[in-house]
Write an enzyme that holds these catalytic residues in place. Structure first.
Site, short mmCIF file in Angstrom:
data_model
loop_
_atom_site.label_atom_id
_atom_site.label_comp_id
_atom_site.label_asym_id
_atom_site.label_seq_id
_atom_site.Cartn_x
_atom_site.Cartn_y
_atom_site.Cartn_z
N TYR A 1 31.47 50.29 37.82
CA TYR A 1 32.86 51.22 38.22
C TYR A 1 32.86 51.17 39.94
O TYR A 1 31.73 51.32 40.53
CB TYR A 1 32.52 52.81 37.90
CG TYR A 1 33.19 53.36 36.83
CD1 TYR A 1 34.52 53.17 37.14
CD2 TYR A 1 32.94 53.79 35.62
CE1 TYR A 1 35.58 53.63 35.96
CE2 TYR A 1 33.50 54.08 34.65
CZ TYR A 1 35.08 53.95 34.94
OH TYR A 1 35.97 54.64 33.89
N GLU B 1 35.68 52.52 41.84
CA GLU B 1 36.94 53.24 42.36
C GLU B 1 37.10 53.34 43.67
O GLU B 1 36.02 53.52 44.56
CB GLU B 1 37.08 54.68 41.59
CG GLU B 1 37.24 54.56 40.34
CD GLU B 1 37.15 55.90 39.42
OE1 GLU B 1 35.86 56.36 39.48
OE2 GLU B 1 37.73 56.42 38.82
N ASP C 1 59.42 40.16 41.33
CA ASP C 1 58.46 40.09 40.14
C ASP C 1 58.44 38.75 40.21
O ASP C 1 59.18 38.19 39.39
CB ASP C 1 58.98 40.81 39.01
CG ASP C 1 57.84 40.63 38.03
OD1 ASP C 1 57.04 39.85 38.00
OD2 ASP C 1 57.96 41.63 36.89
N THR D 1 51.77 38.71 37.52
CA THR D 1 50.51 38.61 36.77
C THR D 1 49.76 37.34 37.29
O THR D 1 50.41 36.77 38.10
CB THR D 1 50.85 38.44 35.20
OG1 THR D 1 51.90 37.14 35.24
CG2 THR D 1 51.57 39.63 34.69
N LYS E 1 49.89 33.45 33.84
CA LYS E 1 50.95 32.68 33.38
C LYS E 1 50.76 31.32 34.10
O LYS E 1 49.74 30.56 34.05
CB LYS E 1 52.47 33.58 33.58
CG LYS E 1 52.41 34.76 32.81
CD LYS E 1 53.75 35.12 32.79
CE LYS E 1 53.85 36.40 31.88
NZ LYS E 1 53.47 37.82 32.52
N ARG F 1 43.86 37.40 32.55
CA ARG F 1 45.01 38.40 32.40
C ARG F 1 44.97 39.49 33.29
O ARG F 1 43.82 40.46 33.29
CB ARG F 1 44.94 39.00 30.95
CG ARG F 1 44.99 37.81 29.89
CD ARG F 1 45.17 38.47 28.58
NE ARG F 1 46.81 38.86 28.50
CZ ARG F 1 47.73 38.08 28.17
NH1 ARG F 1 47.69 36.85 27.72
NH2 ARG F 1 48.94 38.60 28.21
N1 DSN Z 1 55.58 39.28 27.61
C1 DSN Z 1 55.59 38.46 28.95
C2 DSN Z 1 56.65 37.07 28.54
O1 DSN Z 1 56.04 36.53 27.47
O2 DSN Z 1 57.44 36.69 29.25
C3 DSN Z 1 56.10 39.08 29.74
O3 DSN Z 1 55.65 40.41 30.09
#
Ligand code: DSN
Length: 423
Positions: free
Chosen positions: A65, A67, A211, A237, A240, A246
């Site tokens: 932890y 924080e 984003d 994120t 990707k 993740r």
């Molecule tokens: N679920 C994601 C996507 O497939 O684009 C976006 O959050």
């Protein structure tokens, strides 16, 4: 020496505890390995993270932890946590040439929630891309927090070209005067003109949030223009095109740093996921390497070749092609729904998702399209020749008879292709 289920356990000695403790879950993991290994993973938001990322994410930092922020924690024992989080911050700042970074967001959605909290008051007007036109749930969809907490409006793509119509957007923003303009998408295959959107913000007095969840790896590798010179706040994120664990992160200019940090913690999150932050640090390090630049360029090259081959086979692609990692097929001409195509493709060994097209006459559970992405198969080492081959399989599946025997035959060919490209 400790005892684990009556077997000797010694520090540093691998005992494969999952197989001992929970063979049922071990079996499921094996099934997932088989699924990822021998089918084409073409969901545009997925990728294969490296063994180093997986090792850091599965590490002992799970236990801690921490924080607060580096050197300002609420718990003792945070020396290694401070080091790992500071490394992640420094690396991501250098990667994107950003003034400030927060690497604690648990996900892209949480990053967006915190960014809105930093910039807005409940009830403020926000303007984001319509979900049906390729935007994201958290950009103002009415059933999402973003559409419930704020007065959310959406911009649409041009009805014929399916491109963002920057003039129409400027007109809409002049009339609406939103407090925040949101750029970024989940299903938009073209380069986004951040400079044009910045001008709209300057003219109308809006904050500008970008984003970059889908294109973060392309930007890091120089295969898509960066929004950093234009945006007030950037959310993303890490899993990707960036190929990390993740999770999420936020970049911003220094003037927003305190508000962004306070919005993440204590605003919307408690303890940071230190194991995920360790894995983010590894991913940012990997994205700094020359090989990652080549990877990002290869993604775009593969996507373009796949798009051209599909077009030459008579498929209808939204915007007639792609500049990034994804392709949208409008299936109405094929007389097939997105749901049917996605199901058939999976039986044929190709994993994609059904996807709505702008003004889709079918609902989101059926849809008239599918979305294809190449980040994962590019990580696997597939190149232009394989893109031609894959377009052929997609053609055979979508235009075939759909019978089990035919799909099994295609799936066997896909398996052979995957065997040539070990993870
Ligand atoms: N679920 C994601 C996507 O497939 O684009 C976006 O959050």
């Amino acid at each position: 020496m400790l005892q684990l289920q009556n077997k000797p356990y010694k520090e540093g000695v691998s005992v494969n505890p999952l197989a001992q403790v929970d063979p049922e879950i071990q079996e499921v993991l094996k099934a997932e390995i088989e699924r990822e290994r021998f089918r084409l993973q073409m969901i545009a938001s997925e990728n294969f993270s490296s063994p180093a990322v997986l090792e850091a994410q599965g590490s002992i930092f799970t236990n801690k932890y921490a924080e607060g922020y580096p050197n300002a924690r609420y718990y003792q024992g945070c020396g290694p946590s401070d080091r790992v989080e500071q490394l992640a911050i420094d690396r991501v700042k250098a990667l994107y040439q950003a003034e400030h970074a927060n690497v604690q967001a648990h996900s892209g959605s949480t990053a967006n929630l915190a960014a809105y909290m930093a910039l807005l008051q409940p009830g403020d007007k926000v303007l984001g891309m319509d979900l049906a036109d390729g935007g994201h749930l958290t950009h103002g969809a009415k059933f999402n927090f973003s559409g419930k907490l704020y007065e959310a409006h959406s911009y649409k793509v041009h009805p014929v070209t399916h491109l963002i119509d920057y003039e129409a957007l400027a007109k809409q923003a002049r009339e609406l005067k939103p407090r925040l303009l949101i750029a970024g998408a989940s299903a938009y295959p073209r380069i986004i003109d951040f400079a044009a959107m910045r001008s709209i913000c300057d003219e109308t007095g809006a904050y500008f949030l970008v984003d970059i969840a889908h294109i973060a790896g392309l930007i890091a590798g120089g295969a898509h223009p960066s929004p950093v010179p234009y945006a007030d706040v950037i959310t993303s994120t890490t899993h990707k095109t960036l190929r990390g664990p993740r999770g999420g992160f936020i970049l911003c200019r220094n003037e927003f740093a305190k508000k962004v940090d306070a919005a993440i913690f204590p605003g919307v999150q408690g303890g940071p996921l230190m194991h995920v932050i360790a894995a983010k640090a590894v991913a940012f390090h990997e994205a700094h390497q020359p090989a990652f630049k080549a990877y990002a360029q290869q993604i775009v090259s593969n996507a373009k070749v796949l798009a051209e081959e599909l077009l030459s086979r008579g498929f209808n692609l939204l915007t007639n092609g792609t500049d990034n990692h994804l392709i949208l097929i409008d299936l109405r001409k094929e007389n097939m729904t997105g749901a049917d195509a996605a199901r058939r493709l999976e039986e044929g060994g190709i994993v994609v998702n059904k996807n709505g097209i702008p003004d889709d006459p079918l609902g989101p559970r059926i849809t008239s399209g599918i979305r294809l992405g190449v980040p994962a198969i590019t990580s696997q080492g597939m190149r232009e020749a394989e893109m031609h081959q894959i377009a052929g399989y997609i053609d055979q599946v979508v235009r075939g008879n759909g019978e089990a025997a035919e799909l099994e035959k295609i799936s066997n060919s896909v398996r052979e292709l995957c065997e040539r490209f070990p993870l």
